[in-house]
Design a protein around this motif. Structure first.
Motif, PDB file in Angstrom:
ATOM      1  N   LYS A  73      69.101  47.300  24.697  1.00  0.00           N
ATOM      2  CA  LYS A  73      68.016  47.427  25.686  1.00  0.00           C
ATOM      3  C   LYS A  73      67.734  48.893  26.000  1.00  0.00           C
ATOM      4  N   GLN A  74      68.788  49.659  26.149  1.00  0.00           N
ATOM      5  CA  GLN A  74      68.666  51.086  26.487  1.00  0.00           C
ATOM      6  C   GLN A  74      67.872  51.856  25.430  1.00  0.00           C
ATOM      7  N   THR A  75      68.059  51.485  24.171  1.00  0.00           N
ATOM      8  CA  THR A  75      67.409  52.221  23.075  1.00  0.00           C
ATOM      9  C   THR A  75      66.138  51.542  22.566  1.00  0.00           C
ATOM     10  N   GLY A  76      65.845  50.362  23.097  1.00  0.00           N
ATOM     11  CA  GLY A  76      64.644  49.644  22.658  1.00  0.00           C
ATOM     12  C   GLY A  76      64.783  49.006  21.284  1.00  0.00           C
ATOM     13  N   ALA A  77      66.021  48.712  20.882  1.00  0.00           N
ATOM     14  CA  ALA A  77      66.221  48.038  19.595  1.00  0.00           C
ATOM     15  C   ALA A  77      65.711  46.604  19.687  1.00  0.00           C
ATOM     16  N   ASP A  78      64.938  46.177  18.703  1.00  0.00           N
ATOM     17  CA  ASP A  78      64.419  44.810  18.742  1.00  0.00           C
ATOM     18  C   ASP A  78      65.231  43.849  17.888  1.00  0.00           C
ATOM     19  N   ALA A  79      66.291  44.358  17.229  1.00  0.00           N
ATOM     20  CA  ALA A  79      67.147  43.506  16.415  1.00  0.00           C
ATOM     21  C   ALA A  79      68.560  44.079  16.389  1.00  0.00           C
ATOM     22  N   ILE A  80      69.527  43.204  16.119  1.00  0.00           N
ATOM     23  CA  ILE A  80      70.927  43.611  16.002  1.00  0.00           C
ATOM     24  C   ILE A  80      71.494  43.071  14.696  1.00  0.00           C
ATOM     25  N   ILE A 102      66.197  39.466  21.609  1.00  0.00           N
ATOM     26  CA  ILE A 102      66.592  40.398  20.544  1.00  0.00           C
ATOM     27  C   ILE A 102      66.877  39.585  19.280  1.00  0.00           C
ATOM     28  N   ILE A 103      66.343  40.004  18.155  1.00  0.00           N
ATOM     29  CA  ILE A 103      66.553  39.280  16.901  1.00  0.00           C
ATOM     30  C   ILE A 103      67.983  39.485  16.415  1.00  0.00           C
TER      31      ILE A 103
END
Length: 498
Positions: A73-80, A102-103
């Motif tokens: 969330k902090q970095t705006g990642a849309d997938a893990i 989050i994907i």
């Protein structure tokens, strides 16, 4: 369909770096997470962003779901991407990712949960006519019933943890007098390792070969196999050397097993990259062992013989896209072998060998691939898996690949800790491996530390003994004659590398 723009890698070491490489080629931004001892690790330095998530203990960093989600969330990642190990087969983590929008680059939580429970997976396979070893079809509930089943299928039997993996909670029982004590020991170990003491029993197979099939499935109804690997060279039930394809399989058996693997994946509505593991006995009967609902450590050998990028395919599937090929488009090209280079001492029962990595010079040349998670000057610690790298080679045939691997191992220069390189050299030179007539008992049946040492001419051993004696004197240490020529030869070979 989603278009992934930024991926957080919820892992460390070589697999984190491996995912970063593919992301860079696809134009996708990356986020690394790291614990305190990993602050200067290659995966942190190569990622576009990085987030500190805690102290060395995995329970305070890489295994803390809240910290991983917060970093995304902090970095705006849309997938893990979970890599392997840690949270990669944790259904609760996959569910949390879905809840947070989050994907999760992997299968659905239900498939992870179902195939992660060995007894449930076994029951499911039986329902779909995928062969399973003779034994209890569900968890052991009544010890007298288990005794009757053991007597029926015959000793030796294998006691296994229902929630287990990596050899934990596993016992081989050779005779009925050992049965009850082995059950208690397996349950205790399973409880300590997994917080779950459920176990089951099955027939222990004769001369078992560990053969697995790579599976990839998308959300459009396509499920394909990306051929097979053999992973029978193991220590403590964990793999050390893998090869693809498996030299044991005939075209007919490969076809039969690949169909069973696809059937197994479809049975749990699998999506993404996964592996169906089988045991093959000396009569070429095969049985479902388990499914790994993630990318495998040994995936490079599959990529080398098929020309695929499994990480790229994982991302494509996670975006909801259709796989860009059909089964008939995939074929085997040549042969590949992977050696896991661990910081372990094979001469001391593969105990971890920690210390400063003073030298790390990897081999180069045609058909050689090195997936490393550490660099020269880093510490090898006891905090995580002691793998230094995965050394993989490819050749037009198995013998070429074997000789290429021996050349690569000889050129690999590592100083500062003991490694499994001498063991790998021993294995690749052993007649059982050369003839592809080995099984999961290779280490027990063939390996002895004294036979691992290189054979050098007598004059080289004499020079080495004299040099070592002088070095000891210069360092103010007690001098001694090196009467053990094998030990002297190993020291001499390592010194020549340095």
């Amino acid at each position: 369909m989603a278009q992934i723009k930024k991926i957080l890698i919820a892992n460390r070491g070589e697999i984190a770096l491996r995912v970063i490489h593919t992301c860079k080629e696809l134009g996708i931004k990356t986020v690394a997470v790291y614990s305190r001892p990993d602050a200067h690790s290659p995966h942190v330095l190569h990622a576009d962003e990085s987030v500190f998530i805690g102290e060395a203990a995995s329970s305070e960093s890489y295994l803390v779901i809240d910290k991983i989600i917060d970093a995304a969330k902090q970095t705006g990642a849309d997938a893990i991407h979970p890599g392997y190990g840690f949270l990669s087969e944790n259904a609760a983590f996959a569910e949390r990712c879905d809840k947070e929008g989050i994907i999760f680059i992997g299968p659905k939580p239900k498939a992870i949960s179902l195939m992660g429970d060995k007894t449930e997976a076994r029951e499911l396979m039986s329902q779909h006519n995928v062969p399973t070893p003779p034994g209890l079809k569900s968890e052991l509930k009544d010890i007298e019933e288990a005794r009757r089943v053991a007597d029926e299928i015959g000793y030796p039997i294998l006691v296994k943890a229902a929630a287990g993996g990596g050899g934990k909670g596993m016992r081989i029982v050779h005779k009925k007098e050992e049965f009850e004590a082995s059950i208690k020991a397996a349950k205790s170990e399973a409880r300590n390792a997994f917080g779950d003491d459920r176990i089951y029993i099955e027939k222990y197979l004769e001369e078992p070969r560990h053969v697995e099939f790579q599976i990839i499935a998308d959300t459009h109804g396509n499920t394909f196999h990306v051929y097979d690997r053999e992973c029978s060279v193991q220590r403590r039930h964990q793999k050390v050397i893998e090869e693809a394809p498996c030299a044991l399989l005939t075209p007919e058996l490969r076809e039969e097993m690949s169909k069973a693997a696809i059937k197994a994946a479809k049975a749990c509505d699998y999506i993404g990259a996964g592996t169906i593991e089988f045991l093959v006995d000396k009569h070429l009967n095969f049985y479902f062992l388990e499914m790994n609902t993630r990318l495998q450590v040994e995936h490079p050998v599959t990529e080398m013989i098929t020309g695929t990028d499994l990480v790229a395919l994982q991302i494509l599937v996670a975006e909801g896209k259709e796989l860009p090929f059909k089964q008939e488009d995939l074929s085997i090209n040549g042969h590949a072998i992977e050696c896991r280079i661990y910081a372990e001492d094979p001469a001391e029962n593969f105990l971890p060998s920690t210390g400063l990595l003073k030298k790390h010079r990897v081999p180069t040349g045609s058909g050689i691939r090195v997936d490393a998670g550490v660099e020269e000057g880093q510490q090898i610690t006891i905090n995580y898996d002691p793998m230094i790298s995965k050394l993989s080679v490819h050749g037009p045939d198995r013998e070429t690949a074997r000789k290429r691997m021996l050349r690569a191992l000889d050129e690999y220069e590592i100083a500062g800790c003991r490694t499994t390189i001498p063991f790998c050299e021993f294995t690749l030179n052993h007649p059982a491996f050369i003839e592809a007539k080995y099984d999961t008992h290779f280490v027990k049946d063939h390996f002895t530390p004294e036979n691992m040492q290189p054979e050098l001419p007598a004059e080289d051993i004499a020079v080495a003994a004299s040099l070592l004696k002088n070095i000891n004197r210069e360092n103010g240490e007690a001098s001694y004659e090196m009467e053990n020529s094998a030990e002297t030869a190993l020291w001499w070979k390592n010194r020549k590398r340095q």
